[in-house]
Design a protein around this motif. Structure first.
Motif, PDB file in Angstrom:
ATOM      1  N   GLN A   1       0.831  -1.274  -0.096  1.00 56.53           N
ATOM      2  CA  GLN A   1      -0.125   0.177  -0.022  1.00 56.53           C
ATOM      3  C   GLN A   1       0.754   1.369  -0.122  1.00 56.53           C
ATOM      4  N   ILE A   2       1.800   1.324   0.703  1.00 51.33           N
ATOM      5  CA  ILE A   2       2.775   2.525   0.530  1.00 51.33           C
ATOM      6  C   ILE A   2       3.843   2.605  -0.377  1.00 51.33           C
ATOM      7  N   THR A   3       4.116   1.585  -0.926  1.00 51.35           N
ATOM      8  CA  THR A   3       5.043   1.759  -2.051  1.00 51.35           C
ATOM      9  C   THR A   3       4.316   1.446  -3.474  1.00 51.35           C
ATOM     10  N   GLY A   4       3.296   1.058  -3.696  1.00 44.82           N
ATOM     11  CA  GLY A   4       2.516   0.788  -4.699  1.00 44.82           C
ATOM     12  C   GLY A   4       3.078  -0.391  -5.681  1.00 44.82           C
ATOM     13  N   VAL A   5       4.032  -1.010  -5.018  1.00 40.58           N
ATOM     14  CA  VAL A   5       4.702  -2.537  -5.772  1.00 40.58           C
ATOM     15  C   VAL A   5       3.449  -3.515  -5.708  1.00 40.58           C
ATOM     16  N   SER A   6       3.471  -4.426  -6.707  1.00 38.41           N
ATOM     17  CA  SER A   6       2.426  -5.372  -6.473  1.00 38.41           C
ATOM     18  C   SER A   6       2.751  -6.491  -5.350  1.00 38.41           C
ATOM     19  N   ILE A   7       1.726  -6.843  -4.841  1.00 36.62           N
ATOM     20  CA  ILE A   7       1.731  -7.905  -3.728  1.00 36.62           C
ATOM     21  C   ILE A   7       2.798  -9.075  -4.233  1.00 36.62           C
ATOM     22  N   ARG A   8       2.641  -9.308  -5.665  1.00 38.39           N
ATOM     23  CA  ARG A   8       3.518 -10.638  -5.932  1.00 38.39           C
ATOM     24  C   ARG A   8       4.957 -10.112  -5.625  1.00 38.39           C
ATOM     25  N   LEU A   9       5.350  -8.964  -6.242  1.00 40.29           N
ATOM     26  CA  LEU A   9       6.981  -8.573  -6.116  1.00 40.29           C
ATOM     27  C   LEU A   9       7.266  -8.455  -4.398  1.00 40.29           C
ATOM     28  N   VAL A  10       6.493  -7.753  -3.784  1.00 41.98           N
ATOM     29  CA  VAL A  10       6.510  -7.447  -2.504  1.00 41.98           C
ATOM     30  C   VAL A  10       6.632  -8.898  -1.806  1.00 41.98           C
ATOM     31  N   ARG A  11       5.890  -9.674  -1.902  1.00 38.93           N
ATOM     32  CA  ARG A  11       5.879 -11.263  -1.260  1.00 38.93           C
ATOM     33  C   ARG A  11       7.127 -11.703  -1.593  1.00 38.93           C
ATOM     34  N   THR A  12       7.436 -11.741  -2.926  1.00 35.52           N
ATOM     35  CA  THR A  12       8.569 -12.381  -3.361  1.00 35.52           C
ATOM     36  C   THR A  12       9.850 -11.918  -2.683  1.00 35.52           C
ATOM     37  N   GLY A  13       9.876 -10.697  -2.647  1.00 32.32           N
ATOM     38  CA  GLY A  13      11.063  -9.782  -2.284  1.00 32.32           C
ATOM     39  C   GLY A  13      11.294 -10.203  -0.726  1.00 32.32           C
ATOM     40  N   ILE A  14      10.263 -10.222  -0.149  1.00 34.14           N
ATOM     41  CA  ILE A  14      10.122 -10.563   1.619  1.00 34.14           C
ATOM     42  C   ILE A  14      10.812 -11.904   1.658  1.00 34.14           C
ATOM     43  N   GLU A  15      10.202 -12.939   0.917  1.00 30.77           N
ATOM     44  CA  GLU A  15      10.464 -14.161   1.205  1.00 30.77           C
ATOM     45  C   GLU A  15      11.887 -14.794   0.779  1.00 30.77           C
ATOM     46  N   LEU A  16      12.551 -14.040  -0.367  1.00 34.78           N
ATOM     47  CA  LEU A  16      13.500 -14.143  -0.503  1.00 34.78           C
ATOM     48  C   LEU A  16      14.657 -13.729   0.373  1.00 34.78           C
ATOM     49  N   THR A  17      14.234 -12.540   0.959  1.00 31.87           N
ATOM     50  CA  THR A  17      15.119 -12.032   1.940  1.00 31.87           C
ATOM     51  C   THR A  17      15.145 -12.926   3.379  1.00 31.87           C
ATOM     52  N   VAL A  18      13.960 -13.436   3.544  1.00 33.21           N
ATOM     53  CA  VAL A  18      14.017 -14.246   4.862  1.00 33.21           C
ATOM     54  C   VAL A  18      14.346 -15.564   4.704  1.00 33.21           C
TER      55      VAL A  18
ATOM     56  N   GLN B   1      -8.871  -8.140   1.884  1.00 38.14           N
ATOM     57  CA  GLN B   1      -7.575  -8.448   1.722  1.00 38.14           C
ATOM     58  C   GLN B   1      -7.223  -8.386   0.101  1.00 38.14           C
ATOM     59  N   PRO B   2      -6.065  -7.921  -0.353  1.00 34.84           N
ATOM     60  CA  PRO B   2      -5.779  -7.938  -1.901  1.00 34.84           C
ATOM     61  C   PRO B   2      -6.121  -9.304  -2.376  1.00 34.84           C
ATOM     62  N   ARG B   3      -6.485  -9.108  -3.664  1.00 35.42           N
ATOM     63  CA  ARG B   3      -6.801 -10.339  -4.327  1.00 35.42           C
ATOM     64  C   ARG B   3      -5.299 -11.183  -4.628  1.00 35.42           C
ATOM     65  N   GLY B   4      -5.461 -12.454  -4.403  1.00 39.88           N
ATOM     66  CA  GLY B   4      -4.184 -13.232  -4.494  1.00 39.88           C
ATOM     67  C   GLY B   4      -3.309 -13.164  -3.160  1.00 39.88           C
ATOM     68  N   ALA B   5      -3.714 -12.561  -2.219  1.00 38.11           N
ATOM     69  CA  ALA B   5      -2.909 -12.628  -0.850  1.00 38.11           C
ATOM     70  C   ALA B   5      -3.013 -13.897  -0.254  1.00 38.11           C
ATOM     71  N   ILE B   6      -2.310 -14.617   0.193  1.00 42.27           N
ATOM     72  CA  ILE B   6      -2.133 -15.805   0.973  1.00 42.27           C
ATOM     73  C   ILE B   6      -1.369 -15.432   2.344  1.00 42.27           C
ATOM     74  N   LEU B   7      -2.387 -15.868   3.328  1.00 45.69           N
ATOM     75  CA  LEU B   7      -1.749 -15.589   4.960  1.00 45.69           C
ATOM     76  C   LEU B   7      -0.460 -16.379   5.097  1.00 45.69           C
ATOM     77  N   ARG B   8       0.361 -16.025   5.824  1.00 49.43           N
ATOM     78  CA  ARG B   8       1.386 -16.767   6.462  1.00 49.43           C
ATOM     79  C   ARG B   8       1.656 -16.356   7.882  1.00 49.43           C
ATOM     80  N   PRO B   9       2.019 -17.445   8.568  1.00 45.70           N
ATOM     81  CA  PRO B   9       2.152 -17.217  10.039  1.00 45.70           C
ATOM     82  C   PRO B   9       3.162 -16.331  10.548  1.00 45.70           C
TER      83      PRO B   9
END
Length: 229
Positions: free
Chosen positions: A155-172, A221-229
């Motif tokens: 929401q604050i960056t305007g980057v797609s959910i898919r890219l944000v999620r991919t970036g976070i998960e690759l980082t972790v 929730q945004p379309r395509g978002a899947i919850l994680r723990p």
């Protein structure tokens, strides 16, 4: 007449029986999520992305992986404040329940030895994790802390959910692996399978509204978002 309730952030009505079912799904799903994640740990064939980080931190701190999961979940939840995300019952429960269930299962299930037991635990962990995801998302009590981080950054960056999620998960994953977390075939299979599994189980566990209206399970929730723990 049955007393009804309203979903947070929406106007879909539920009877008391449906509310009870949603609560059972929420806590059953969170407990199953922790248990299924523990099976992946015991398989030794690779963990889901965030648990690679949790395991790595556990190795370095001497804490249990469940305690690390809980503490990091609480820390991530604090990041919701500047991101202006609103937690729900499911969010707080996510932080508290999954780590306890994971540690309890790890205390009961020994490490697997040999290819067949390890593969069996890996497959069971992935499938049960998908079922757990469907259970607690369909309960509609709010996103997990790490999902709120994902959607808040979107929401604050305007980057797609898919890219944000991919970036976070690759980082972790990269950080967790550097700390000693387990990355393997289970990590890859989890990444490929969890989306289709969760979607299938979402349909199975959807709770119809009292009015017979929509059974959509991602309200707000945004379309395509899947919850994680």
């Amino acid at each position: 007449m049955h007393q009804s309730t309203t979903t947070t952030g929406g106007h879909i009505m539920f009877t008391r029986e449906q509310l009870a079912r949603r609560l059972v799904q929420l806590y059953g799903g969170l407990a199953l999520y922790g248990a299924s994640s523990a099976l992946l740990v015991r398989s030794g064939l690779g963990l889901e992305p965030w648990n690679v980080l949790h395991q790595g931190l556990a190795e370095k701190t001497g804490l249990s992986i469940g305690v690390v999961l809980t503490l990091l979940g609480a820390a991530v939840l604090l990041l919701w404040i500047p991101l202006r995300q609103r937690p729900g019952l499911g969010t707080i429960s996510n932080v508290l329940v999954i780590g306890m269930a994971m540690d309890a299962t790890l205390a009961l299930v020994p490490d697997a030895h040999g290819p067949a037991p390890r593969i069996t635990l890996m497959v069971a962990g992935i499938v049960l994790n998908g079922a757990a995801t469907g259970l607690y998302i369909a309960a509609r009590f709010g996103p997990g802390p790490r999902d709120g981080l994902m959607t808040g950054l979107h929401q604050i960056t305007g980057v797609s959910i898919r890219l944000v999620r991919t970036g976070i998960e690759l980082t972790v994953v990269a950080t967790g692996f550097a700390l000693g977390g387990t990355v393997g075939i289970g990590t890859l299979l989890y990444a490929l399978a969890i989306g289709p599994l969760a979607q299938a189980f979402l349909r199975v566990f959807a709770v119809p509204a009292a009015s017979g209206g929509s059974t959509a399970v991602a309200t707000g929730q945004p379309r395509g978002a899947i919850l994680r723990p």
